[in-house]
Design a protein around this motif. Structure first.
Motif, short mmCIF file in Angstrom:
data_model
loop_
_atom_site.label_atom_id
_atom_site.label_comp_id
_atom_site.label_asym_id
_atom_site.label_seq_id
_atom_site.Cartn_x
_atom_site.Cartn_y
_atom_site.Cartn_z
N SER A 211 0.84 -1.20 0.00
CA SER A 211 0.00 0.00 0.00
C SER A 211 0.87 1.25 0.00
O SER A 211 0.62 2.20 -0.75
CB SER A 211 -0.93 0.00 1.22
OG SER A 211 -1.66 1.21 1.28
N ALA A 212 1.92 1.24 0.83
CA ALA A 212 2.82 2.39 0.88
C ALA A 212 3.54 2.58 -0.44
O ALA A 212 3.62 3.70 -0.97
CB ALA A 212 3.83 2.20 2.02
N ASN A 213 4.06 1.50 -1.00
CA ASN A 213 4.78 1.60 -2.27
C ASN A 213 3.84 2.00 -3.41
O ASN A 213 4.21 2.81 -4.27
CB ASN A 213 5.47 0.28 -2.59
CG ASN A 213 6.23 0.33 -3.90
OD1 ASN A 213 5.72 -0.05 -4.95
ND2 ASN A 213 7.46 0.82 -3.85
N SER A 214 2.64 1.45 -3.42
CA SER A 214 1.69 1.78 -4.49
C SER A 214 1.26 3.24 -4.42
O SER A 214 1.04 3.88 -5.46
CB SER A 214 0.46 0.87 -4.39
OG SER A 214 0.82 -0.47 -4.57
N TRP A 215 1.16 3.78 -3.20
CA TRP A 215 0.82 5.19 -3.07
C TRP A 215 1.91 6.06 -3.69
O TRP A 215 1.60 7.09 -4.31
CB TRP A 215 0.63 5.56 -1.60
CG TRP A 215 0.39 7.02 -1.38
CD1 TRP A 215 -0.79 7.69 -1.52
CD2 TRP A 215 1.38 8.00 -1.01
NE1 TRP A 215 -0.59 9.04 -1.26
CE2 TRP A 215 0.73 9.25 -0.94
CE3 TRP A 215 2.74 7.94 -0.72
CZ2 TRP A 215 1.39 10.41 -0.60
CZ3 TRP A 215 3.41 9.10 -0.39
CH2 TRP A 215 2.74 10.32 -0.33
N MET A 216 3.16 5.65 -3.54
CA MET A 216 4.26 6.40 -4.16
C MET A 216 4.20 6.30 -5.68
O MET A 216 4.63 7.22 -6.38
CB MET A 216 5.60 5.88 -3.64
CG MET A 216 5.79 6.13 -2.14
SD MET A 216 7.13 5.15 -1.43
CE MET A 216 8.54 5.84 -2.27
N GLN A 217 3.65 5.20 -6.19
CA GLN A 217 3.53 5.00 -7.64
C GLN A 217 2.30 5.73 -8.20
O GLN A 217 2.37 6.36 -9.26
CB GLN A 217 3.42 3.51 -7.96
CG GLN A 217 4.58 2.67 -7.46
CD GLN A 217 5.81 2.75 -8.33
OE1 GLN A 217 5.74 3.23 -9.47
NE2 GLN A 217 6.94 2.29 -7.83
N THR A 218 1.19 5.60 -7.51
CA THR A 218 -0.07 6.22 -7.97
C THR A 218 -0.71 6.94 -6.79
O THR A 218 -1.67 6.44 -6.19
CB THR A 218 -1.03 5.16 -8.53
OG1 THR A 218 -1.19 4.10 -7.56
CG2 THR A 218 -0.49 4.54 -9.81
N PRO A 219 -0.18 8.10 -6.40
CA PRO A 219 -0.68 8.80 -5.20
C PRO A 219 -2.14 9.19 -5.33
O PRO A 219 -2.59 9.65 -6.39
CB PRO A 219 0.24 10.02 -5.11
CG PRO A 219 0.77 10.21 -6.50
CD PRO A 219 0.87 8.85 -7.09
#
Length: 481
Positions: free
Chosen positions: A147-155
């Protein structure tokens, strides 16, 4: 030569995360496998399942420990090398990473102790429950980290005000647009990794003629699972690619080596990307296939890298070749799964030595696929750290010098080399001993104590079992001595 702290910090983080990633991707799949073995043993009372579970739990313990040690510094790097980013994203990443520790790591750590040391000390149902909890803990950890990494990819669910990300919607931020695809892709990758490692080790034992019944069962289980999840990964990867095309089109353009926006885009099987001249050399491709795969239309339009400035383009060569290595290994996994089915039908699954040798070699394939997949994901995001909102240059620690970054990079390399060497040594010892614990040792080697009090413990157990019912025999032997 001037040392660039940004480049060195990127190399350092890439090294640490690449080293760390190979451990959790294995333990996530292995934990679920151990829980399944424990369930089968509890249900059927067949000792073979317990033997397998005990062996793979030892492997899990070593790899889990290496993963914890190698990963503990990752959060510190946000403060040491990327303090601007850490401060800006604290409103979101701080709670999310804390939730991972509170809901997953504590759960794994608590029940791992029961799983490792409670075999004969707690009821079988409690031991099974501990295995299930460890498996659930690994999946919960995967949820929060991705979830943290995906937020950095698609905030999503946040806005950047005065250099700080403010939460507008926790639901949108946690369940951001790429999260579900990235989560499914990673979980399947973990199951693929666990399956191929177990299959490879089981194949090696079968080639040696060791613990044949148990390893046949283990190999059979893994090949049935691979027959379904290897093709499923292709389907999930397709959905993930379509999502990436929607939200990160430049990453997809780099994956395809595609420079000019156009339709009927070919799928390049081979090319040498030349980013300086914005072109490819020695292209070999299949006409219109990239458009069909990415847009499900032969005439589909795909944006080219020239839609943005060179400074906003990711390193194309790394992304381009990493993607092809990942896909090639995925196709090879499917081929091995199908070949296993054919050999099973022909009754030659456990007799085809070439196939068993191939499975041994394939045990490292999923690790390489995961690493190259992460290279695509992370390098393809450049120059952004939070995609479209915060660049890597804006995120690095202002006071960090090139010398400081180089010093810590060398330190991490040396320390991690020691960790890997020690962990690999103990892991090889576990594998060499095998399921039954003899490992080809001589009798003297097998009885040699591993710690000072082991000899007394072993002798006490021997005397208790053999002589406790015959006091006269004990007295007679004592007198002779």
């Amino acid at each position: 030569m001037e040392l660039d702290p940004l480049i060195l910090s990127r190399i350092q983080f890439a090294f640490v995360v690449s080293f760390h990633a190979i451990f959790p991707v294995f333990t996530i799949g292995l934990a679920s496998y151990i829980a399944l073995l424990e369930g089968l043993g509890y249900k059927t009372k067949n000792p073979v399942w317990i033997t397998l579970s005990t062996f793979w739990t030892k492997v899990f313990a070593v790899v889990f420990g290496m993963g914890v040690v190698s990963g503990i510094v990752m959060s510190f790097q946000f403060g040491t090398n990327w303090s601007n980013f850490a401060q800006a994203s604290a409103n979101f990443l701080g709670p999310v990473l804390s939730y991972e520790v509170l809901t997953a790591f504590f759960l794994e750590a608590a029940f791992l102790g029961v799983l490792l040391f409670g075999r004969d000390k707690v009821p079988p149902g409690v031991h099974l429950f501990s295995a299930i909890m460890v498996a659930i803990g690994t999946l919960i950890s995967t949820f929060w980290i991705l979830s943290a990494n995906s937020w950095m990819q698609t905030p999503a669910g946040t806005e950047l005000r005065d250099g700080t990300f403010h939460i507008l919607s926790w639901g949108e931020a946690i369940f951001n647009p790429s999260f579900k695809f990235r989560l499914m892709h990673m979980v399947l990758a973990s199951f693929l990794t666990g399956s191929f490692v177990v299959a490879g080790v089981s194949a090696w034992f079968l080639l040696k003629g060791r613990e044949v019944e148990a390893n046949k069962k283990a190999l059979s289980m893994c090949l049935w699972l691979l027959l379904f999840i290897a093709p499923a990964q292709v389907v999930v990867g397709d959905f993930h690619g379509l999502n990436t095309l929607e939200h990160q089109p430049m990453k997809v353009a780099a994956m395809e080596g595609h420079w000019e926006t156009s339709t009927n885009v070919p799928l390049l099987l081979f090319a040498i990307p030349d980013q300086e001249n914005q072109t490819n050399h020695f292209e070999i491709g299949i006409p219109s296939l990239a458009s069909l795969i990415l847009t499900h239309d032969f005439d589909g339009e795909i944006l080219g890298l020239n839609e943005v400035s060179v400074e906003e383009q990711p390193p194309v060569a790394i992304v381009f070749w990493s993607f092809r290595v990942m896909v090639g290994l995925g196709m090879l996994m499917i081929l091995f799964a199908i070949t296993g089915l054919v050999l099973r039908i022909n009754g030659r699954l456990y007799k085809a030595r070439w196939y068993l040798q191939g499975l041994r070699a394939m045990s490292i394939a999923p690790f390489l696929a995961v690493l190259t997949g992460w290279f695509v994901t992370e390098t393809g995001r450049a120059p952004w750290l939070v995609y479209g909102m915060m660049t890597q240059a804006e995120s690095v620690t202002p006071s960090l010098t090139g010398g400081m970054a180089l010093f810590t990079l060398i330190g991490y390399i040396l320390v991690y080399a020691s960790i890997f060497s020690a962990g690999l040594y103990y892991l090889m010892r576990v594998l060499f001993v095998g399921l039954e614990g003899d490992g080809g040792h001589t009798e003297d080697e097998a009885d040699r104590p591993a710690r000072p009090m082991s000899a007394a413990h072993v002798q006490f157990e021997y005397d208790s079992e053999e002589n406790s019912a015959n006091p006269a025999k004990i007295a007679n032997e004592g007198g002779q001595q």
